[in-house]
Design a protein around this motif. Structure first.
Motif, mmCIF file in Angstrom:
data_model
loop_
_atom_site.group_PDB
_atom_site.id
_atom_site.type_symbol
_atom_site.label_atom_id
_atom_site.label_comp_id
_atom_site.label_asym_id
_atom_site.label_seq_id
_atom_site.Cartn_x
_atom_site.Cartn_y
_atom_site.Cartn_z
ATOM 1 N N GLU A 275 16.847 6.376 -0.535
ATOM 2 C CA GLU A 275 17.744 6.916 -1.531
ATOM 3 C C GLU A 275 17.206 6.610 -2.924
ATOM 4 N N ASN A 276 17.193 7.631 -3.780
ATOM 5 C CA ASN A 276 16.727 7.470 -5.179
ATOM 6 C C ASN A 276 15.367 6.786 -5.264
ATOM 7 N N ASP B 272 9.732 2.366 -4.135
ATOM 8 C CA ASP B 272 10.058 0.941 -3.971
ATOM 9 C C ASP B 272 10.536 0.707 -2.544
ATOM 10 N N ILE B 273 10.030 -0.355 -1.935
ATOM 11 C CA ILE B 273 10.428 -0.700 -0.570
ATOM 12 C C ILE B 273 10.973 -2.123 -0.558
ATOM 13 N N ILE B 274 12.203 -2.256 -0.106
ATOM 14 C CA ILE B 274 12.831 -3.572 0.020
ATOM 15 C C ILE B 274 12.971 -3.881 1.504
ATOM 16 N N ASN B 275 12.280 -4.909 1.946
ATOM 17 C CA ASN B 275 12.306 -5.268 3.367
ATOM 18 C C ASN B 275 13.196 -6.493 3.582
ATOM 19 N N ASN B 276 14.339 -6.269 4.181
ATOM 20 C CA ASN B 276 15.259 -7.366 4.494
ATOM 21 C C ASN B 276 15.046 -7.928 5.891
ATOM 22 N N GLU C 15 1.301 12.794 5.929
ATOM 23 C CA GLU C 15 2.687 12.492 6.275
ATOM 24 C C GLU C 15 3.503 12.068 5.050
ATOM 25 N N SER C 16 4.792 12.371 5.081
ATOM 26 C CA SER C 16 5.714 11.902 4.045
ATOM 27 C C SER C 16 6.073 10.449 4.346
ATOM 28 N N ILE C 17 6.721 9.775 3.399
ATOM 29 C CA ILE C 17 7.106 8.382 3.628
ATOM 30 C C ILE C 17 8.115 8.289 4.777
ATOM 31 N N ILE D 74 0.830 -1.208 0.000
ATOM 32 C CA ILE D 74 0.000 0.000 0.000
ATOM 33 C C ILE D 74 0.863 1.256 0.000
ATOM 34 N N LEU D 75 1.929 1.236 0.799
ATOM 35 C CA LEU D 75 2.829 2.399 0.853
ATOM 36 C C LEU D 75 3.526 2.620 -0.491
ATOM 37 N N GLU D 76 3.911 1.552 -1.155
ATOM 38 C CA GLU D 76 4.567 1.673 -2.458
ATOM 39 C C GLU D 76 3.639 2.348 -3.468
ATOM 40 N N ARG D 77 2.370 1.927 -3.463
ATOM 41 C CA ARG D 77 1.411 2.511 -4.407
ATOM 42 C C ARG D 77 1.097 3.963 -4.062
#
Length: 388
Positions: free
Chosen positions: A381-382, A341-345, A361-363, A333-336
């Motif tokens: 970043e980017n 792009d969110i990469i969760n490690n 609110e901002s991300i 949902i946050l990505e849309r």
């Protein structure tokens, strides 16, 4: 409704990949006038083709026909002479439509200038394939290829007005695309209002046809406020399912990457059924106000549960609301919403449940909020968030 097997043949037909046997099957199906109409409508709706058989060189097509008959002599044994001529006439029509499709396709390829479309642009594809960029800060008119005004855009809303000319605009479909990070509103020609969420594609007719169902297509998320019309049911095709209503308010979420299709009813009544099936009151799923239907794509089964409908319509006002939702689902949902792009490690974090409300609110502020309840190491970043 077209049989799924025939649909596959139609797809192979327009891609010029039919085998001789498949071509014969399709030609036999076309011996019925109602199927020829289905064929024409399918090509127009799915491939945006407006063809004119008067422009076709039938002499060339006849030569192709005779080559076909000489190649497959079994036609003579299978049919009597009159049927052969009927078969031949259909074959000419069949090839003619294919010729028109190819001419229309290549004409658009040659004549239409290449448009550089930014990833963040809201776009409108007209029935003839032309793509327009909708500027959210301006007003403009939507016109057909002859310059007739179909609708008016006022910033983030597009309004179509009925022209009372269903014959002229029969099966003329436009397609709206709303990218991630954006939202848009559209009012259809009969008054129905549709709110489109981020990452949504919406296909709809310029003019609804008298005596026909009001059929639209959505992939993504949309909230519908449907004008009631008992004689003309409103049907939303959402990938694997059809949602039939007469007049109601409901939200549907049908993103391709999600494992389920969610329909939440605010008021009125809706019926859900498999898109490959004909609507049947005995087998359709009836949804009542305040309930959500979760359609599992893998087994075509639906789970019905009572929900707080405001949670599923808050996005219309730009809000994000989570209630006991897994972080992996929140990420989508946050990505849309933020077009990021969110990469969760952090695999453990992915299964954690969260409850939260966000508005302007901002991300970065959103992630800081999560960090207050669960230590999150992240970097931005980017246009990419990496969580460790």
């Amino acid at each position: 409704m077209i049989n799924p097997k025939i649909k596959k043949l139609l797809v192979r037909y327009v891609t010029d990949s039919l085998t001789d046997n498949e071509e014969d099957i399709l030609l036999e199906w076309l011996t019925f006038s109602k199927n020829r109409l289905l064929f024409k409508n399918y090509i127009q709706i799915n491939y945006a083709i407006n063809y004119n058989l008067n422009d076709i060189d039938t002499n060339d097509i006849k030569k192709m026909l005779f080559l076909k008959i000489r190649k497959d002599k079994s036609i003579y044994y299978k049919y009597n002479l009159n049927t052969v001529f009927k078969y031949a006439a259909l074959f000419i029509i069949f090839l003619g439509l294919g010729y028109a499709y190819q001419q229309d396709y290549f004409r658009n390829k040659i004549e239409q200038p290449k448009l550089n479309i930014p990833n963040e642009a809201i776009t409108l594809q007209l029935d003839n394939g032309e793509i327009k960029i909708l500027n959210e800060e301006k007003t403009s008119e939507v016109k057909d290829e002859k310059g007739n005004i179909l609708g008016t855009q006022n910033k983030t809303k597009l309004v179509y007005k009925s022209k009372n000319n269903t014959e002229k605009y029969s099966f003329v479909y436009n397609t709206l695309f709303v990218p991630y990070g954006k939202q848009f509103e559209i009012q259809l020609s009969e008054g129905t209002t549709v709110f489109l969420n981020s990452g949504t594609t919406f296909k709809y007719p310029v003019e609804f046809i008298e005596g026909k169902d009001r059929l639209v297509y959505v992939e993504g998320e949309a909230f519908f406020e449907v004008v009631k019309n008992v004689e003309h049911p409103f049907i939303v095709n959402a990938n694997d399912i059809n949602i039939q209503v007469l007049g109601t308010k409901f939200n549907v979420s049908s993103y391709k990457e999600d494992m389920s299709i969610n329909t939440v009813l605010v008021e009125g009544a809706v019926n859900l059924y498999d898109k490959e099936s004909t609507y049947n009151t005995k087998t359709a799923i009836v949804l009542k106000p305040g309930y959500k239907a979760t359609w599992n794509k893998s087994n075509n089964e639906a789970l019905i549960e009572k929900v707080d409908v405001e949670l599923y319509s808050a996005w219309i006002d730009g809000k994000i609301v989570f209630r006991h939702m897994a972080f992996n689902d929140i990420i989508k949902i946050l990505e849309r919403h933020y077009n990021i792009d969110i990469i969760n490690n952090n695999k453990i974090l992915g299964d954690k449940l969260f409850t939260a409300n966000f508005d302007i609110e901002s991300i970065d502020q959103v992630l800081k909020s999560f960090n207050e309840n669960h230590s999150i190491a992240y970097s931005i970043e980017n246009n990419q968030v990496i969580i460790n």
